[in-house]
Design a protein around this motif. Structure first.
Motif, mmCIF file in Angstrom:
data_model
loop_
_atom_site.group_PDB
_atom_site.id
_atom_site.type_symbol
_atom_site.label_atom_id
_atom_site.label_comp_id
_atom_site.label_asym_id
_atom_site.label_seq_id
_atom_site.Cartn_x
_atom_site.Cartn_y
_atom_site.Cartn_z
ATOM 1 N N GLN A 1 0.846 -1.190 0.000
ATOM 2 C CA GLN A 1 0.000 0.000 0.000
ATOM 3 C C GLN A 1 0.880 1.238 0.000
ATOM 4 O OE1 GLN A 1 -2.445 -0.448 3.479
ATOM 5 N NE2 GLN A 1 -3.965 -1.670 2.382
ATOM 6 N N GLY A 2 0.264 2.374 -0.337
ATOM 7 C CA GLY A 2 0.940 3.666 -0.237
ATOM 8 C C GLY A 2 2.237 3.714 -1.012
ATOM 9 N N THR A 3 3.292 4.224 -0.370
ATOM 10 C CA THR A 3 4.581 4.386 -1.050
ATOM 11 C C THR A 3 5.143 3.053 -1.530
ATOM 12 O OG1 THR A 3 4.953 6.077 0.607
ATOM 13 C CG2 THR A 3 6.781 5.587 -0.858
ATOM 14 N N ASP A 4 4.950 1.995 -0.713
ATOM 15 C CA ASP A 4 5.431 0.674 -1.118
ATOM 16 C C ASP A 4 4.778 0.245 -2.423
ATOM 17 O OD1 ASP A 4 6.942 0.558 1.085
ATOM 18 O OD2 ASP A 4 5.628 -0.804 2.222
ATOM 19 N N ALA A 5 3.475 0.490 -2.522
ATOM 20 C CA ALA A 5 2.749 0.104 -3.730
ATOM 21 C C ALA A 5 3.256 0.901 -4.926
ATOM 22 C CB ALA A 5 1.247 0.312 -3.541
ATOM 23 N N LEU A 6 3.501 2.189 -4.715
ATOM 24 C CA LEU A 6 4.020 3.034 -5.799
ATOM 25 C C LEU A 6 5.371 2.504 -6.286
ATOM 26 C CD1 LEU A 6 4.124 5.627 -7.541
ATOM 27 C CD2 LEU A 6 5.106 6.788 -5.565
ATOM 28 N N GLU A 7 6.251 2.219 -5.327
ATOM 29 C CA GLU A 7 7.589 1.738 -5.713
ATOM 30 C C GLU A 7 7.494 0.395 -6.429
ATOM 31 O OE1 GLU A 7 9.968 1.799 -2.187
ATOM 32 O OE2 GLU A 7 9.995 4.005 -2.145
ATOM 33 N N ARG A 8 6.654 -0.473 -5.905
ATOM 34 C CA ARG A 8 6.476 -1.783 -6.519
ATOM 35 C C ARG A 8 5.909 -1.638 -7.939
ATOM 36 N NH1 ARG A 8 8.003 -7.052 -6.682
ATOM 37 N NH2 ARG A 8 7.946 -7.303 -4.448
ATOM 38 N N PHE A 9 4.950 -0.741 -8.093
ATOM 39 C CA PHE A 9 4.354 -0.532 -9.412
ATOM 40 C C PHE A 9 5.417 -0.116 -10.423
ATOM 41 C CE2 PHE A 9 2.629 2.061 -12.791
ATOM 42 C CZ PHE A 9 1.596 1.278 -13.269
ATOM 43 N N VAL A 10 6.224 0.866 -10.037
ATOM 44 C CA VAL A 10 7.251 1.373 -10.954
ATOM 45 C C VAL A 10 8.257 0.274 -11.291
ATOM 46 C CG1 VAL A 10 9.198 2.979 -11.151
ATOM 47 C CG2 VAL A 10 6.985 3.773 -10.254
ATOM 48 N N PHE A 11 8.678 -0.466 -10.260
ATOM 49 C CA PHE A 11 9.656 -1.537 -10.464
ATOM 50 C C PHE A 11 9.120 -2.586 -11.445
ATOM 51 C CE2 PHE A 11 11.146 -5.803 -9.309
ATOM 52 C CZ PHE A 11 12.508 -5.639 -9.488
ATOM 53 N N ALA B 1 6.542 -2.367 -13.590
ATOM 54 C CA ALA B 1 6.230 -1.839 -14.925
ATOM 55 C C ALA B 1 7.504 -1.717 -15.757
ATOM 56 C CB ALA B 1 5.514 -0.497 -14.821
ATOM 57 N N GLU B 2 8.571 -1.236 -15.126
ATOM 58 C CA GLU B 2 9.831 -1.075 -15.872
ATOM 59 C C GLU B 2 10.448 -2.427 -16.196
ATOM 60 O OE1 GLU B 2 12.106 1.826 -13.691
ATOM 61 O OE2 GLU B 2 10.864 3.479 -14.478
ATOM 62 N N ARG B 3 10.199 -3.395 -15.338
ATOM 63 C CA ARG B 3 10.708 -4.748 -15.568
ATOM 64 C C ARG B 3 10.129 -5.346 -16.862
ATOM 65 N NH1 ARG B 3 9.275 -9.854 -13.891
ATOM 66 N NH2 ARG B 3 11.070 -11.221 -13.593
ATOM 67 N N VAL B 4 8.912 -4.920 -17.223
ATOM 68 C CA VAL B 4 8.312 -5.421 -18.463
ATOM 69 C C VAL B 4 8.392 -4.368 -19.574
ATOM 70 C CG1 VAL B 4 6.841 -7.160 -17.413
ATOM 71 C CG2 VAL B 4 5.985 -4.824 -17.634
ATOM 72 N N ASN B 5 9.405 -3.512 -19.496
ATOM 73 C CA ASN B 5 9.754 -2.589 -20.584
ATOM 74 C C ASN B 5 8.856 -1.362 -20.728
ATOM 75 O OD1 ASN B 5 10.094 -5.644 -21.645
ATOM 76 N ND2 ASN B 5 11.914 -4.461 -22.123
ATOM 77 N N ALA B 6 8.006 -1.086 -19.757
ATOM 78 C CA ALA B 6 7.323 0.212 -19.771
ATOM 79 C C ALA B 6 8.323 1.243 -19.249
ATOM 80 C CB ALA B 6 6.071 0.178 -18.897
ATOM 81 N N THR B 7 8.092 2.529 -19.571
ATOM 82 C CA THR B 7 8.898 3.589 -18.972
ATOM 83 C C THR B 7 7.976 4.418 -18.093
ATOM 84 O OG1 THR B 7 8.540 4.873 -20.981
ATOM 85 C CG2 THR B 7 10.635 3.721 -20.801
ATOM 86 N N THR C 1 0.125 -4.733 -19.390
ATOM 87 C CA THR C 1 1.352 -4.965 -18.632
ATOM 88 C C THR C 1 2.534 -4.848 -19.580
ATOM 89 O OG1 THR C 1 0.039 -6.534 -17.323
ATOM 90 C CG2 THR C 1 2.416 -6.530 -16.950
ATOM 91 N N GLY C 2 3.002 -3.613 -19.754
ATOM 92 C CA GLY C 2 4.118 -3.365 -20.671
ATOM 93 C C GLY C 2 3.637 -3.216 -22.101
ATOM 94 N N PRO C 3 4.574 -2.873 -23.001
ATOM 95 C CA PRO C 3 4.227 -2.749 -24.418
ATOM 96 C C PRO C 3 4.061 -4.113 -25.088
ATOM 97 C CG PRO C 3 6.550 -2.256 -24.092
ATOM 98 C CD PRO C 3 5.985 -2.524 -22.729
ATOM 99 N N SER C 4 3.388 -4.107 -26.229
ATOM 100 C CA SER C 4 3.154 -5.304 -27.035
ATOM 101 C C SER C 4 4.467 -6.037 -27.332
ATOM 102 C CB SER C 4 2.486 -4.864 -28.340
ATOM 103 O OG SER C 4 2.625 -5.848 -29.342
ATOM 104 N N ARG C 5 4.396 -7.361 -27.406
ATOM 105 C CA ARG C 5 5.616 -8.120 -27.706
ATOM 106 C C ARG C 5 5.287 -9.458 -28.358
ATOM 107 N NH1 ARG C 5 8.008 -7.837 -22.163
ATOM 108 N NH2 ARG C 5 6.853 -5.915 -22.417
#
Lengths: 477, 233
Positions: free
Chosen positions: B48-58, B60-66, B196-200
């Protein structure tokens, strides 16, 4: 699709000697299992999710009538037209009627195993309607007039050179001499060609990963986004789904989605997971005006009533295929019909008959990896044994198996003779096998070409189990 | 047609050995449908909260979103212009007719050409809102509707999504709860897209390539502060 499952032995033989196929399969073995392992390691609750997913499917299957009625009621309330089809022919005719009513000439297709099962492409072509596969792998094999060789990676048997050849001979608007060595270039070309097909298609056909009874929604999963373009751009949309796809609630679908992609490609989730509920609504700027869902039986209710009911839990992730040593040796086409690997060896005889496909259950070492990795814990090895039993009872087994079993039975009923035969055979082979030049393995063995032609046979230990057991005084160590 | 329905339902009931109208089974099914319950929610989906934000960013970027983060909607035009410039794209964007995005002061970047509506084949860049972000896997949730045409999520090569930080939740189940609270039980938008990330694709020799049919790039602009829409809890 016409089956060649009856000539499985010949198919497998050809596959083993197909150098290009063997090259592609070599690459395949390194891919999916490693990625699945990594995804499972990143999800400590994976086993708990599997248990929950299995419970959901068991419950849904045990109440299949009630959930299908509820799905239909909710889907129709949202403007979806639901069509019940008992068999492949009924489904084909219904698709054709919808195509005719909508005046469709070009049909965009999302990858659908049910579509393969009912042979919808060949059927539509014969009726003058042009189906265009839009999943890249399916598109490639459609150009080559081949069936898929894997349920989630239909072109896994091909090299990029073979893909380039297919593009050169079909994409006539492109210069003959263009460079087509890099996969990126091939993808860009396919994307451009297929984009025009999407825009031209009057009708889209997709399969379904799940149907949600609670809301009347269709769940479709893709990585490319082709499924979404197929179900968004054309004016009419058809979904073909077999009965066992229905799950109770959105939460239940969610739990299954958590194990699906991890088991299949080793992704946490596929890129696009889409829940569609009916046609375009008031004020919508896009989306189809008509949505049809075909609920297809085609053998499912029969499996519901026999010892293969648990197979209806299958979510078509392909994990059993990806971990099967037999599939890795021969690829998917050898199985001779739509499905392959352990799930195919169980499904195909159930769907098209043990007479046609009786040999497929023998295409297994019963090593058990398939059941181990199955997110739905389907007892595939048990089912393969049951099918072998069925085949034996129907006197359909190959002569070598029947005579071999009779010979073994003769010995097994005569203990002294059995011990003598075993100690001679095992002792002799063990001694020869341990000779320095053999190094514990046989590269060739008379009467065993079928085995040693493509792999070594490990030499026996030199003593029979019974000898070792009595040396240890009959105790476990 | 109704014949086939009765035939199939009859076969199912025979196979399940249902001899009478199974009231008990029907009651269990009705209960499950009326009160959908979450099954197993993994630890990763409970942030939740900041943890959720950090997890989301991590994730999303792991699957090639920016991703990038801005203080408010007023910063969006400048960030979009910079993003297009860096990608060497024309300064043309097709924007979802979403009331939540109406407050974006596009006139601050007079060189950006903004049109609203659904996507056409020639649109290279789309900009949409998002109903939610799921931290568990860095997944965006978009709902279709007059304000959110589905073609914007799939036709353009570049998809820029605005996600208000207060719409990031831990798990998918949280988004179903929010959706039911907004629309009512059992009521679904025409389309719910999880992205979940861009098309692939990996269909050519198992080589991973981005941009098979959907967007080649997915850029998520995280916006701080409360979103204007009523559906967030």
């Amino acid at each position: 699709m016409d089956s060649t499952a009856h000539s499985f032995v010949d198919n497998a033989h050809r596959a083993l000697h197909d150098a290009k196929l063997q090259h592609s399969l070599g690459r395949f073995k390194e891919g999916f299992p490693v990625k699945r392992r990594a995804a499972v390691d990143r999800m400590p609750e994976f086993d708990a999710l599997r248990e929950a997913a299995r419970e959901i499917k068991d419950h849904a299957i045990a109440n299949l009538d009630l959930y299908l009625e509820r799905f239909t009621e909710r889907a129709e309330a949202n403007g979806t037209r639901v069509h019940w089809c008992t068999d492949a022919e009924a489904a084909r005719q219904r698709v054709l009627e919808i195509c005719r009513d909508s005046g469709a000439r070009t049909v965009a297709k999302g990858k659908s195993m049910i579509g393969e099962e009912i042979g919808i492409n060949e059927f539509l072509e014969a009726e003058g309607i042009r189906p265009v596969e839009t999943d890249l792998g399916e598109y490639i094999i459609q150009l080559r007039h081949e069936p898929p060789s894997h349920i989630i990676a239909p072109a896994v048997h091909l090299s990029k050179d073979q893909v380039a050849d297919a593009f050169r001979s079909h994409h006539r608007d492109y210069p003959e001499t263009r460079p087509l060595e890099e996969p990126e270039v091939m993808l860009a070309e396919a994307r451009a060609v297929l984009r025009q097909e999407f825009l031209a298609a009057e009708l889209g056909i997709t399969g379904a990963n799940m149907l949600v009874a609670e809301t009347g929604s269709v769940v479709l999963v893709t990585n490319e986004g082709n499924g979404d373009l197929t179900q968004t751009l054309p004016r009419v949309q058809i979904v073909i789904a077999s009965l066992e796809k229905v799950v109770p609630t959105l939460e239940d679908a969610t739990t299954i989605l958590r194990v699906l992609a991890r088991s299949a490609t080793g992704q946490d989730l596929s890129v696009y997971t889409t829940f569609t509920t009916g046609p375009r609504r008031g004020g919508d700027l896009d989306g189809p005006s008509e949505v049809h869902v075909l609920l297809l039986d085609n053998g499912r209710t029969e499996m519901l009533g026999n010892e293969f009911r648990e197979m209806l839990r299958c979510i078509r992730c392909g994990a059993c295929i990806n971990h099967c040593p037999i599939y890795a040796a021969i690829g998917g086409h050898a199985y001779g019909w739509v499905y392959s690997g352990p799930m195919g060896a169980v499904l195909i005889p159930n769907l098209i008959g043990i007479e046609e496909a009786g040999n497929l259950p023998n295409a297994s070492t019963l090593c058990g990896r398939c059941e181990e990795v199955c997110p739905m814990q389907i007892p595939l090895p048990r089912m393969l044994r049951q099918l072998r039993d069925r085949q034996y009872r129907a006197r359909n087994s190959p002569a070598a198996v029947r005579y071999g079993l009779s010979g073994w039975a003769f010995l097994a009923r005569r203990p002294a003779l059995y011990r003598l035969a075993m100690s001679l055979g095992v002792g002799g082979l063990g001694r020869i096998g341990r000779l320095k030049r053999n190094g514990g393995r046989f590269r060739r063995l008379p009467f065993a070409d079928g085995w040693t032609g493509t792999r070594d046979l490990p030499a026996p230990a030199g003593k029979t189990f019974q000898q070792m057991w009595s040396e240890r005084g009959g105790r476990r160590q | 047609m109704s014949d086939a329905r009765e035939t199939i339902l009859g076969s199912i009931r025979r196979a399940l050995d249902r001899r009478e109208p199974a009231d008990v089974a029907a009651a269990a099914v009705a209960a499950r449908l009326t009160n959908p319950k979450a099954n197993v929610i993994p630890e990763r989906g409970r942030s939740q909260g900041t943890d959720a934000l950090e997890r989301f960013v991590f994730e999303a970027e792991r699957v090639n979103a920016t991703t990038e983060r801005v203080a408010d909607l007023a910063s969006v035009p400048e960030r979009v212009r910079a993003y297009l410039q860096a990608a060497n794209l024309p300064a043309v964007v097709k924007v979802a007719p979403d009331p939540d995005l109406a407050a974006i002061p596009w006139d601050r970047e007079p060189l950006l050409q903004i049109a609203t509506g659904k996507a056409d084949d020639h649109d290279a860049v789309s900009l949409t809102g998002s109903f939610a972000g799921v931290a568990e896997s860095g997944t965006l949730v978009l709902l279709s509707g007059p304000e959110s045409p589905t073609t914007l999520n799939f036709l353009p090569d570049y998809h820029v999504a605005i996600l208000f930080v207060d719409r990031i939740v831990g798990s998918y189940e949280d988004t179903w709860a929010r959706l039911r609270a907004r629309a009512g039980a059992g009521v679904m938008p025409r389309v719910v897209n999880w992205i979940t990330g861009p098309s692939r694709t990996a269909d050519i020799e198992q080589t991973l390539l981005l941009g098979a049919h959907g967007p080649r790039r997915l850029h998520i602009i995280l916006v701080d502060g409360a979103s204007s829409s009523a559906e967030t809890s």
